[in-house]
Scaffold this motif. Structure first.
Motif, mmCIF file in Angstrom:
data_model
loop_
_atom_site.group_PDB
_atom_site.id
_atom_site.type_symbol
_atom_site.label_atom_id
_atom_site.label_comp_id
_atom_site.label_asym_id
_atom_site.label_seq_id
_atom_site.Cartn_x
_atom_site.Cartn_y
_atom_site.Cartn_z
ATOM 1 N N GLY A 50 30.492 33.638 32.806
ATOM 2 C CA GLY A 50 31.166 32.723 33.451
ATOM 3 C C GLY A 50 31.660 31.176 32.486
ATOM 4 N N HIS A 51 32.147 31.808 31.500
ATOM 5 C CA HIS A 51 32.823 30.585 30.540
ATOM 6 C C HIS A 51 34.371 30.278 31.067
ATOM 7 N N GLY A 52 34.633 29.497 30.357
ATOM 8 C CA GLY A 52 36.530 29.178 31.063
ATOM 9 C C GLY A 52 36.970 29.921 30.553
ATOM 10 N N ASP A 53 36.970 30.384 29.354
ATOM 11 C CA ASP A 53 38.416 31.774 29.674
ATOM 12 C C ASP A 53 38.178 32.599 30.023
ATOM 13 N N HIS A 54 37.078 32.605 31.284
ATOM 14 C CA HIS A 54 37.133 34.126 31.833
ATOM 15 C C HIS A 54 37.106 33.424 33.710
ATOM 16 N N VAL A 55 37.400 32.005 33.985
ATOM 17 C CA VAL A 55 37.210 31.980 35.338
ATOM 18 C C VAL A 55 38.495 31.051 35.713
ATOM 19 N N GLY A 56 39.133 30.321 34.447
ATOM 20 C CA GLY A 56 39.752 30.169 34.795
ATOM 21 C C GLY A 56 40.627 29.487 35.669
ATOM 22 N N ASP A 57 41.978 30.158 36.368
ATOM 23 C CA ASP A 57 41.767 30.295 37.381
ATOM 24 C C ASP A 57 41.800 31.470 38.002
ATOM 25 N N LEU A 58 40.655 31.322 38.383
ATOM 26 C CA LEU A 58 39.885 32.823 39.699
ATOM 27 C C LEU A 58 40.424 31.840 40.146
ATOM 28 N N LEU A 59 39.710 30.528 40.819
ATOM 29 C CA LEU A 59 40.258 29.986 42.133
ATOM 30 C C LEU A 59 41.376 30.005 42.811
ATOM 31 N N ALA A 60 41.780 29.800 41.841
ATOM 32 C CA ALA A 60 43.436 29.578 42.455
ATOM 33 C C ALA A 60 43.816 30.972 42.956
ATOM 34 N N ILE A 61 43.673 31.859 41.640
ATOM 35 C CA ILE A 61 44.415 33.292 42.456
ATOM 36 C C ILE A 61 42.798 34.194 44.004
ATOM 37 N N ALA A 62 42.438 33.582 43.466
ATOM 38 C CA ALA A 62 41.468 33.901 44.642
ATOM 39 C C ALA A 62 42.449 33.648 46.084
ATOM 40 N N ARG A 63 42.637 32.336 45.940
ATOM 41 C CA ARG A 63 42.110 31.543 47.171
ATOM 42 C C ARG A 63 44.182 31.885 47.909
ATOM 43 N N ASN A 64 45.351 32.236 46.812
ATOM 44 C CA ASN A 64 46.533 32.829 47.102
ATOM 45 C C ASN A 64 46.547 34.116 47.350
ATOM 46 N N THR A 65 45.539 34.946 46.856
ATOM 47 C CA THR A 65 45.458 36.332 47.739
ATOM 48 C C THR A 65 44.372 36.272 48.923
ATOM 49 N N GLY A 66 43.816 35.574 48.771
ATOM 50 C CA GLY A 66 42.089 36.208 49.137
ATOM 51 C C GLY A 66 40.849 37.423 48.883
#
Length: 225
Positions: A50-66
């Motif tokens: 869960g560290h920020g340097d591993h999930v920093g763009d997780l939500l943005a890319i997940a929403r972009n790609t599904g």
């Protein structure tokens, strides 16, 4: 299989007709400033901890790609609490997806999510596909548990940290490659911060002297493995 490196510990592997993105942290990394996260396509996003340097763009890319997001159950609950529901929570164990078998295996590290909430046990992944197998250790020190990796699948290549301080350094990664019985290693988790800067040529030479290969892709580079 092809691997595209996006800096720090973020990379994408194309295998069995699917795009597997790991530990998306790009916009917070000055070294990856030329990478446009909106251009990244992924079918799955796998999160080691869960560290920020591993999930920093997780939500943005997940929403972009599904993409379907895979990781520790508690981290996936956090993702759902952020409003993204296409997740698959795991604990240490194995599950078969349409691209192959994923074994979530232990890593020795720490884990907390960006808001300070519980980040579950950190881990790594052993991925088995019709195109081949690979191991991503996640952030970890050298540990005897790595000797179990070939029990799940013999890796054709491995992705492991080499920056030291927070994780294994180059020497430890050489030893780890022996534990997992894999002589081809892609190094990650280096250069991003002052504590983890490495001498690239010296690192490659350390592996060469051990009869092994260390690949340090440039950010944005794609390599065939």
């Amino acid at each position: 299989m092809e691997l595209t490196y996006y800096g720090h510990s973020c990379f994408l592997v194309q295998a069995a007709g699917k795009r597997l993105l790991f530990d998306p942290f790009i916009t917070g990394n000055e070294l990856a400033k030329d990478i446009d996260i909106n251009s990244i396509e992924a079918d799955y996003i796998l999160v080691s901890h869960g560290h920020g340097d591993h999930v920093g763009d997780l939500l943005a890319i997940a929403r972009n790609t599904g993409a379907l997001v895979i990781g520790a159950f508690e981290v996936m609950e956090w993702v759902k609490n952020q409003g993204y529901s296409n997740v698959h929570g795991m604990n240490f164990g194995s599950f078969r997806f349409d691209f192959g078998r994923v074994s979530f295996v232990p890593a020795w590290h720490s884990s907390a999510l960006p808001d300070g909430s519980y980040g579950a046990n950190p881990g790594g992944f052993v991925i088995s596909t019709t195109d081949g197998n690979f191991y991503y250790s996640g952030d970890t020190c050298l540990m005897m548990d790595m000797q179990l990796v070939p029990h799940y699948a013999k890796p054709d290549f491995a992705i492991m940290p080499v920056g030291g301080n927070f994780t294994m350094d180059v020497d430890d990664a050489v030893t780890a490659s022996g534990f997992i019985k894999c002589n081809k290693v892609v190094g990650v988790h280096f250069d991003t911060f002052g504590y983890i800067k490495i001498d690239h040529d010296a690192a490659r030479e350390t592996f060469r002297k051990a009869g092994k290969e260390l690949i340090l892709p440039g950010i944005g580079e794609t390599v065939t493995l």
